[in-house]
Scaffold this motif. Structure first.
Motif, PDB file in Angstrom:
ATOM      1  N   ARG A 135      -6.457   3.251  -7.195  1.00 25.68           N
ATOM      2  CA  ARG A 135      -6.320   4.207  -5.904  1.00 25.68           C
ATOM      3  C   ARG A 135      -7.864   4.796  -5.543  1.00 25.68           C
ATOM      4  O   ARG A 135      -8.831   5.035  -6.380  1.00 25.68           O
ATOM      5  N   ASP A 136      -7.633   5.049  -4.011  1.00 26.77           N
ATOM      6  CA  ASP A 136      -8.908   5.879  -3.692  1.00 26.77           C
ATOM      7  C   ASP A 136      -8.446   7.364  -3.273  1.00 26.77           C
ATOM      8  O   ASP A 136      -7.051   7.370  -3.183  1.00 26.77           O
ATOM      9  N   GLU A 137      -9.174   8.424  -3.530  1.00 28.11           N
ATOM     10  CA  GLU A 137      -8.775   9.613  -3.141  1.00 28.11           C
ATOM     11  C   GLU A 137      -9.767  10.395  -2.130  1.00 28.11           C
ATOM     12  O   GLU A 137     -11.014  10.120  -2.020  1.00 28.11           O
ATOM     13  N   ILE A 138      -9.082  11.136  -1.333  1.00 28.05           N
ATOM     14  CA  ILE A 138      -9.796  12.233  -0.506  1.00 28.05           C
ATOM     15  C   ILE A 138      -9.482  13.523  -0.757  1.00 28.05           C
ATOM     16  O   ILE A 138      -8.173  13.873  -0.452  1.00 28.05           O
ATOM     17  N   TRP A 139     -10.655  14.243  -1.128  1.00 35.42           N
ATOM     18  CA  TRP A 139     -10.009  15.627  -1.217  1.00 35.42           C
ATOM     19  C   TRP A 139     -10.602  16.520  -0.200  1.00 35.42           C
ATOM     20  O   TRP A 139     -11.698  16.572   0.272  1.00 35.42           O
ATOM     21  N   THR A 140      -9.733  17.393   0.228  1.00 34.92           N
ATOM     22  CA  THR A 140      -9.944  18.503   1.429  1.00 34.92           C
ATOM     23  C   THR A 140     -10.015  19.931   0.711  1.00 34.92           C
ATOM     24  O   THR A 140      -8.741  20.290   0.216  1.00 34.92           O
TER      25      THR A 140
ATOM     26  N   ILE B 266      -6.365  19.708  -0.994  1.00 32.11           N
ATOM     27  CA  ILE B 266      -5.407  18.779  -0.528  1.00 32.11           C
ATOM     28  C   ILE B 266      -5.755  17.348  -0.848  1.00 32.11           C
ATOM     29  O   ILE B 266      -6.939  17.032  -0.538  1.00 32.11           O
ATOM     30  N   GLU B 267      -5.097  16.674  -1.824  1.00 38.78           N
ATOM     31  CA  GLU B 267      -5.634  15.289  -2.252  1.00 38.78           C
ATOM     32  C   GLU B 267      -4.587  14.201  -1.599  1.00 38.78           C
ATOM     33  O   GLU B 267      -3.524  14.378  -1.873  1.00 38.78           O
ATOM     34  N   VAL B 268      -5.376  13.161  -0.861  1.00 42.24           N
ATOM     35  CA  VAL B 268      -4.684  12.276  -0.444  1.00 42.24           C
ATOM     36  C   VAL B 268      -5.171  10.870  -1.085  1.00 42.24           C
ATOM     37  O   VAL B 268      -6.435  10.438  -1.244  1.00 42.24           O
ATOM     38  N   GLN B 269      -4.019  10.270  -1.717  1.00 46.70           N
ATOM     39  CA  GLN B 269      -4.346   8.999  -2.580  1.00 46.70           C
ATOM     40  C   GLN B 269      -3.708   7.716  -1.593  1.00 46.70           C
ATOM     41  O   GLN B 269      -2.799   7.701  -1.125  1.00 46.70           O
TER      42      GLN B 269
ATOM     43  N   LYS C  55       0.912  -1.195  -0.156  1.00 43.60           N
ATOM     44  CA  LYS C  55      -0.059   0.049   0.002  1.00 43.60           C
ATOM     45  C   LYS C  55       0.917   1.078  -0.209  1.00 43.60           C
ATOM     46  O   LYS C  55       1.868   1.371   0.688  1.00 43.60           O
ATOM     47  N   GLU C  56       0.279   2.441  -0.898  1.00 41.62           N
ATOM     48  CA  GLU C  56       0.965   3.739  -0.754  1.00 41.62           C
ATOM     49  C   GLU C  56       0.320   4.745  -0.236  1.00 41.62           C
ATOM     50  O   GLU C  56      -0.905   4.459  -0.751  1.00 41.62           O
ATOM     51  N   VAL C  57       0.805   5.909  -0.006  1.00 39.22           N
ATOM     52  CA  VAL C  57      -0.115   7.023   0.396  1.00 39.22           C
ATOM     53  C   VAL C  57       0.623   8.390  -0.331  1.00 39.22           C
ATOM     54  O   VAL C  57       1.988   8.470   0.045  1.00 39.22           O
ATOM     55  N   LEU C  58      -0.060   8.815  -0.974  1.00 37.96           N
ATOM     56  CA  LEU C  58       0.685  10.140  -1.632  1.00 37.96           C
ATOM     57  C   LEU C  58      -0.266  11.352  -1.362  1.00 37.96           C
ATOM     58  O   LEU C  58      -1.708  11.189  -1.466  1.00 37.96           O
ATOM     59  N   THR C  59       0.178  12.633  -0.956  1.00 33.42           N
ATOM     60  CA  THR C  59      -0.545  13.785  -0.734  1.00 33.42           C
ATOM     61  C   THR C  59       0.197  14.789  -1.680  1.00 33.42           C
ATOM     62  O   THR C  59       1.291  14.965  -1.758  1.00 33.42           O
ATOM     63  N   LYS C  60      -0.903  15.611  -2.200  1.00 28.85           N
ATOM     64  CA  LYS C  60      -0.586  16.731  -3.155  1.00 28.85           C
ATOM     65  C   LYS C  60      -1.356  17.880  -2.799  1.00 28.85           C
ATOM     66  O   LYS C  60      -2.604  17.588  -2.153  1.00 28.85           O
ATOM     67  N   ARG C  61      -0.755  18.903  -3.113  1.00 32.75           N
ATOM     68  CA  ARG C  61      -1.676  20.298  -3.190  1.00 32.75           C
ATOM     69  C   ARG C  61      -2.017  20.501  -4.621  1.00 32.75           C
ATOM     70  O   ARG C  61      -0.933  20.904  -5.393  1.00 32.75           O
TER      71      ARG C  61
END
Length: 460
Positions: free
Chosen positions: A379-384, A426-429, A356-362
């Motif tokens: 991948r799943d994504e959570i957007w804030t 802020i996107e967390v994949q 499993k991997e976690v990538l955070t983008k702005r």
């Protein structure tokens, strides 16, 4: 005359600001007449436009640079997109087939080729226009522009003409010499040699005939299908060395290749871009900082300090050309990219257990721009949402989002967003393959996306 700009580069010589998707021509470190920061490609495009060549210009580039070119040139440029990375001969051959079969240009048309990133005065492009008359009057296969050298450089190639008589506008070419020693360069200049700036022209019929001789398609779509199998070979080796009649047109004006940090900083109008401080006792120091944290330089001299999400460079200016050798082994993904809709910056990347991997983008989306209607398989994504307002679509359901909202996007779910004002997310994949290639794009424009949503609801 048709003009082809070659936009390539692997992005290592100006690391860490440049990378495989953001080569040196896209770095906004120069200043325009209004003192706004601009890139090399923006500067060259404006110069081409000033001599009325923009409408007849195409840019040959790779897939990784398309979004950045569209963003920086505001979709003004006609693009030829290479489906695979090759070399200059395949790129120029593809451009010639495009001009011939798509643009329906006459075989008698003169085509000029030049790099997308020369640092020159506007008069240089008037000299480029002169190539058309030279090709026709000289009956040559190739006509080059040679820059009158200002010093014996070992960094450039040289064109040695047969004659340097002042009454001739152009000269036939005797030979080429690649990057000689300074002593050899002095002797070449004494012979009347010129710097080779990589600009040349030919009649379209010349290159089309070469494609036919090699059994390659002259139709653009057919050549595209074979492009990945074409040999990686330069135009110099494949064409120039075999040409029987080459002439050179001298240019007696300012020209510079801004290919290294020491040459680039010489043309920067400011010594500092981004957060930081350069102390008063620091001499000949340039600071370029793309990070949100300040960088301080104290009591140093002759340095370039460059910081980006891809890394940090502190280098003596004279030593900076060696950077390509040292970072050649770096194989990490680009941490910052400009796109047609805005930009993104990678904030964090972590590998967890069980692949499993976690990538955070702005992510920043410009007002009126949109992300494509897309889905992801791995991948799943959570957007804030941290700034602005936008119109968001998830599986044909449309709603407004604003600062403070949190959106969950499971893998396989179709989604898109359009920025009503400047929108930052802020996107967390999370997933098993967090790569840009894990994007299935269904529709690109917001008009297409909204039409698809409406049609889906009608069917229901």
């Amino acid at each position: 005359m048709k003009l082809v700009l070659l936009s390539g580069g692997s992005g290592k010589r100006l690391w860490p600001l440049s990378n495989d998707s953001r080569s040196k021509q896209f770095l906004k470190v120069l200043e325009d007449k209004e003192n706004n920061l601009e890139s090399m490609v923006q500067r060259v495009w404006n110069q081409i436009d000033s001599v009325n060549l923009a409408e007849s210009t195409v840019i040959a580039t790779g897939k990784s640079q398309v979004d950045m070119i569209k963003s920086q040139l505001h979709n003004q440029a006609d693009l030829i997109i290479e489906p695979a990375r090759r070399d200059t001969f395949p790129a120029i051959a593809l451009a010639a087939s495009y001009i011939f079969s798509v643009k329906q240009a006459s075989l008698d048309e003169v085509v000029a080729i030049l790099p997308v990133d020369p640092y020159v005065d506007n008069q240089f492009f008037n000299r480029v226009k002169d190539l058309e008359a030279v090709v026709r009057s000289s009956d040559s296969q190739l006509a080059l522009i040679g820059v009158n050298p200002t010093y014996p450089s070992s960094k450039y190639g040289y064109i040695v003409p047969n004659s340097t008589s002042k009454d001739k506008e152009y000269h036939t070419v005797n030979r080429f010499t690649e990057k000689p020693s300074e002593k050899q360069a002095s002797s070449l200049i004494a012979e009347g040699a010129l710097w080779n700036c990589g600009v040349f022209a030919f009649k379209l019929s010349y290159l089309i005939s070469i494609l036919e001789e090699k059994g390659l398609p002259t139709e653009y779509e057919e050549l595209l299908k074979q492009y990945a199998s074409l040999p990686k070979i330069s135009f110099d080796y494949e064409v120039v060395e075999k040409a029987e009649k080459i002439v050179v047109l001298p240019y007696d004006g300012y020209w510079k290749d801004l290919g290294t940090w020491n040459t680039l900083t010489e043309e920067m109008a400011t010594s500092q871009i981004g957060k930081g401080v350069i102390s008063e006792d620091s001499k000949n120091v340039h600071l370029i900082n793309e990070l949100d944290i300040p960088v301080t330089v104290l009591g140093a001299s002759n340095l370039v300090v460059a910081a980006s999400p891809d890394g940090i460079l502190v280098s003596d200016k004279e030593a900076s050309p060696k950077i390509k050798e040292l970072v050649g082994e770096f194989d990490s993904r680009p941490m910052y990219e400009e796109r047609r809709w805005g930009w993104y910056r990678v904030l964090d990347y972590t590998k967890l257990a069980e692949e499993k991997e976690v990538l955070t983008k702005r992510i920043c989306i410009a007002p009126g721009k949109n992300l494509s209607y897309q889905l992801h398989d791995y991948r799943d994504e959570i957007w804030t949402v941290i700034k602005g307002e936008g119109e968001f679509i998830l599986n044909e359901e449309v709603r407004l989002i604003k600062a403070g909202d949190v959106v969950k996007i499971p893998s396989g779910e179709k989604h898109a967003v359009k920025a009503l004002t400047e929108l930052e997310i802020i996107e967390v994949q999370t997933g098993s393959q967090l790569i840009e290639e894990d994007i299935v794009r269904l529709f690109m424009t917001w008009e297409e996306i909204k039409e698809q949503v409406l049609n889906f609801k009608k069917v229901q």
